[in-house]
Design a protein around this motif. Structure first.
Motif, PDB file in Angstrom:
ATOM      1  N   PHE A  44      39.634  74.681   2.738  1.00  0.00           N
ATOM      2  CA  PHE A  44      39.687  74.042   1.427  1.00  0.00           C
ATOM      3  C   PHE A  44      39.317  75.019   0.321  1.00  0.00           C
ATOM      4  O   PHE A  44      38.534  75.947   0.512  1.00  0.00           O
ATOM      5  CB  PHE A  44      38.717  72.859   1.370  1.00  0.00           C
ATOM      6  N   THR A  45      39.874  74.768  -0.858  1.00  0.00           N
ATOM      7  CA  THR A  45      39.499  75.480  -2.073  1.00  0.00           C
ATOM      8  C   THR A  45      39.020  74.449  -3.091  1.00  0.00           C
ATOM      9  O   THR A  45      39.261  73.243  -2.925  1.00  0.00           O
ATOM     10  CB  THR A  45      40.700  76.239  -2.663  1.00  0.00           C
ATOM     11  N   PRO A  46      38.347  74.875  -4.154  1.00  0.00           N
ATOM     12  CA  PRO A  46      37.968  73.924  -5.209  1.00  0.00           C
ATOM     13  C   PRO A  46      39.157  73.148  -5.764  1.00  0.00           C
ATOM     14  O   PRO A  46      39.023  71.969  -6.116  1.00  0.00           O
ATOM     15  CB  PRO A  46      37.329  74.827  -6.267  1.00  0.00           C
ATOM     16  N   VAL A  47      40.314  73.779  -5.829  1.00  0.00           N
ATOM     17  CA  VAL A  47      41.516  73.084  -6.297  1.00  0.00           C
ATOM     18  C   VAL A  47      41.880  71.955  -5.334  1.00  0.00           C
ATOM     19  O   VAL A  47      42.269  70.861  -5.752  1.00  0.00           O
ATOM     20  CB  VAL A  47      42.694  74.075  -6.444  1.00  0.00           C
ATOM     21  N   ASP A  48      41.736  72.204  -4.038  1.00  0.00           N
ATOM     22  CA  ASP A  48      42.018  71.171  -3.036  1.00  0.00           C
ATOM     23  C   ASP A  48      41.072  69.983  -3.187  1.00  0.00           C
ATOM     24  O   ASP A  48      41.475  68.827  -3.026  1.00  0.00           O
ATOM     25  CB  ASP A  48      41.878  71.745  -1.622  1.00  0.00           C
ATOM     26  N   VAL A  49      39.808  70.272  -3.483  1.00  0.00           N
ATOM     27  CA  VAL A  49      38.828  69.199  -3.656  1.00  0.00           C
ATOM     28  C   VAL A  49      39.215  68.316  -4.841  1.00  0.00           C
ATOM     29  O   VAL A  49      39.151  67.080  -4.770  1.00  0.00           O
ATOM     30  CB  VAL A  49      37.412  69.776  -3.852  1.00  0.00           C
ATOM     31  N   LEU A  50      39.634  68.939  -5.933  1.00  0.00           N
ATOM     32  CA  LEU A  50      40.056  68.171  -7.104  1.00  0.00           C
ATOM     33  C   LEU A  50      41.274  67.312  -6.772  1.00  0.00           C
ATOM     34  O   LEU A  50      41.332  66.131  -7.141  1.00  0.00           O
ATOM     35  CB  LEU A  50      40.372  69.109  -8.266  1.00  0.00           C
ATOM     36  N   LYS A  51      42.235  67.882  -6.062  1.00  0.00           N
ATOM     37  CA  LYS A  51      43.422  67.115  -5.682  1.00  0.00           C
ATOM     38  C   LYS A  51      43.049  65.938  -4.782  1.00  0.00           C
ATOM     39  O   LYS A  51      43.589  64.836  -4.919  1.00  0.00           O
ATOM     40  CB  LYS A  51      44.422  68.026  -4.965  1.00  0.00           C
ATOM     41  N   ALA A  52      42.112  66.167  -3.868  1.00  0.00           N
ATOM     42  CA  ALA A  52      41.674  65.098  -2.966  1.00  0.00           C
ATOM     43  C   ALA A  52      41.022  63.965  -3.752  1.00  0.00           C
ATOM     44  O   ALA A  52      41.263  62.779  -3.485  1.00  0.00           O
ATOM     45  CB  ALA A  52      40.705  65.655  -1.928  1.00  0.00           C
ATOM     46  N   TYR A  53      40.206  64.346  -4.723  1.00  0.00           N
ATOM     47  CA  TYR A  53      39.563  63.338  -5.568  1.00  0.00           C
ATOM     48  C   TYR A  53      40.598  62.500  -6.316  1.00  0.00           C
ATOM     49  O   TYR A  53      40.471  61.275  -6.431  1.00  0.00           O
ATOM     50  CB  TYR A  53      38.626  64.014  -6.565  1.00  0.00           C
ATOM     51  N   GLN A  54      41.633  63.135  -6.793  1.00  0.00           N
ATOM     52  CA  GLN A  54      42.626  62.458  -7.623  1.00  0.00           C
ATOM     53  C   GLN A  54      43.439  61.417  -6.857  1.00  0.00           C
ATOM     54  O   GLN A  54      44.002  60.511  -7.460  1.00  0.00           O
ATOM     55  CB  GLN A  54      43.559  63.497  -8.262  1.00  0.00           C
ATOM     56  N   VAL A  55      43.497  61.541  -5.540  1.00  0.00           N
ATOM     57  CA  VAL A  55      44.296  60.591  -4.750  1.00  0.00           C
ATOM     58  C   VAL A  55      43.434  59.694  -3.857  1.00  0.00           C
ATOM     59  O   VAL A  55      43.965  58.841  -3.149  1.00  0.00           O
ATOM     60  CB  VAL A  55      45.331  61.339  -3.875  1.00  0.00           C
ATOM     61  N   ASN A  56      42.118  59.877  -3.898  1.00  0.00           N
ATOM     62  CA  ASN A  56      41.240  59.131  -2.998  1.00  0.00           C
ATOM     63  C   ASN A  56      40.549  57.998  -3.747  1.00  0.00           C
ATOM     64  O   ASN A  56      39.662  58.223  -4.568  1.00  0.00           O
ATOM     65  CB  ASN A  56      40.189  60.074  -2.394  1.00  0.00           C
ATOM     66  N   ARG A  57      40.945  56.760  -3.460  1.00  0.00           N
ATOM     67  CA  ARG A  57      40.391  55.608  -4.177  1.00  0.00           C
ATOM     68  C   ARG A  57      38.925  55.348  -3.832  1.00  0.00           C
ATOM     69  O   ARG A  57      38.228  54.644  -4.560  1.00  0.00           O
ATOM     70  CB  ARG A  57      41.219  54.356  -3.880  1.00  0.00           C
ATOM     71  N   PHE A  58      38.441  55.914  -2.731  1.00  0.00           N
ATOM     72  CA  PHE A  58      37.054  55.675  -2.336  1.00  0.00           C
ATOM     73  C   PHE A  58      36.051  56.462  -3.176  1.00  0.00           C
ATOM     74  O   PHE A  58      34.882  56.097  -3.255  1.00  0.00           O
ATOM     75  CB  PHE A  58      36.851  56.028  -0.861  1.00  0.00           C
TER      76      PHE A  58
END
Length: 308
Positions: A44-58
């Motif tokens: 993972f990269t910080p960019v991946d974490v942001l993308k994960a946040y943007q699509v994760n309703r939890f």
């Protein structure tokens, strides 16, 4: 087997891999999964974490005003303490299987975690576990009955839509535990305690009135007699409270004997804010048919939306 799981097993090339993993001890399986997640996050990269946040309703924040939310929590817990209830500050994690093992909910609808835990999805289950532990260790006695209350932020995996439904949401819950002493005397006392709390809460803090829907459930040998006696208790103790009945889905096994739905009524609106009923969870944990347990809860987010 689900289509998704079937596809994964074909891709791995081992149809028995789940059975092989389940043959491991809990500790070894946990170690294996920890290593797997460690390897995943290495990529993972910080960019991946942001993308994960943007699509994760939890993980997205609620739209509820946090100041109003925590003020409501304080209001409810203070009211519970004034009615001689023990208040508990729960962990955001619960033991793995704390809901599904009792048949309350499918494990797919719980956010499972590692180290023998899952994200808290129902505070009432957790309080019942705490009470059962204290009864077993004899640090508490439920004669006379115990009454616990809490507020918590819960997470559930099933996707619900519409006003008042969120992936994570606030709950106020009460769990009462007592012993069967005959003639349903324990059940009567617990039921009056819970309903009286909600009636006083709505009157004093929201300028609203309580209305109740009683729903018949299985689980008692004398099902008709039990339901009739609980109905009489409600009618006698709360003669001015609107009461109606729902006889559908009697075979629903979540509650035992009776389920009550809690409605908040004002001059302009009526909305269901919670429910409750008898459960056999403490009975199952302690192996005693004498144990009685009543749970109930209301949704804090829905209550705040209703009050706007």
């Amino acid at each position: 087997m689900s289509t998704i799981l079937d596809r994964i097993l074909v891709q791995i090339g081992d149809q028995k891999i789940i059975d092989k993993l389940l043959s491991l001890s809990k500790a070894d399986l946990n170690s294996l999964l920890l290593e797997l997640f460690e390897k995943q996050t290495d990529k993972f990269t910080p960019v991946d974490v942001l993308k994960a946040y943007q699509v994760n309703r939890f993980s997205t924040p609620s739209d509820i005003d946090p100041a109003k939310f925590h003020a409501l929590e304080t209001q409810l817990l203070t009211a519970a303490q004034k009615m001689d209830m023990q208040t508990v500050l729960l962990s955001p994690s619960a033991p793995f299987g704390s809901c599904s093992v009792f048949g309350c909910v499918d494990q797919y609808n719980v956010v499972s975690a590692l180290r023998g835990t899952e994200t808290l999805s129902d505070p009432s289950n957790m309080m019942a576990i705490i009470i059962a532990d204290r009864l077993k260790r004899k640090t508490e006695s439920n004669t006379p009955p115990l009454h616990y209350a809490t507020t918590a932020r819960a997470v559930r995996a099933q996707a619900l839509s519409g006003k008042g439904f969120f992936a994570h949401f606030g709950l106020f819950c009460m769990v009462s535990s007592g012993k069967d002493i005959g003639s349903y005397a324990c059940e009567k006392e617990l039921l009056k305690k819970h309903l009286n709390f909600y009636k006083e809460l709505l009157q004093e803090h929201f300028n609203a009135k309580l209305s109740i829907v009683l729903r018949k459930r299985g689980g008692y040998t004398d099902g008709d007699g039990f339901f009739d006696k609980m109905t009489t208790v409600v009618q006698t103790a709360f003669p001015d409270t609107p009461l109606s009945f729902d006889y559908d889905d009697v075979d629903n096994k979540y509650y035992q004997g009776i389920n009550f739905q809690i409605y908040m009524e004002t001059e302009h609106e009526k909305m269901m804010i919670g429910d409750g009923g008898f459960v056999d969870w403490i009975c199952q944990m302690l192996g005693s048919k004498k144990e009685r347990c009543l749970i109930s809860g209301i949704g804090l987010d829905r209550l705040l939306l209703f009050s706007e």
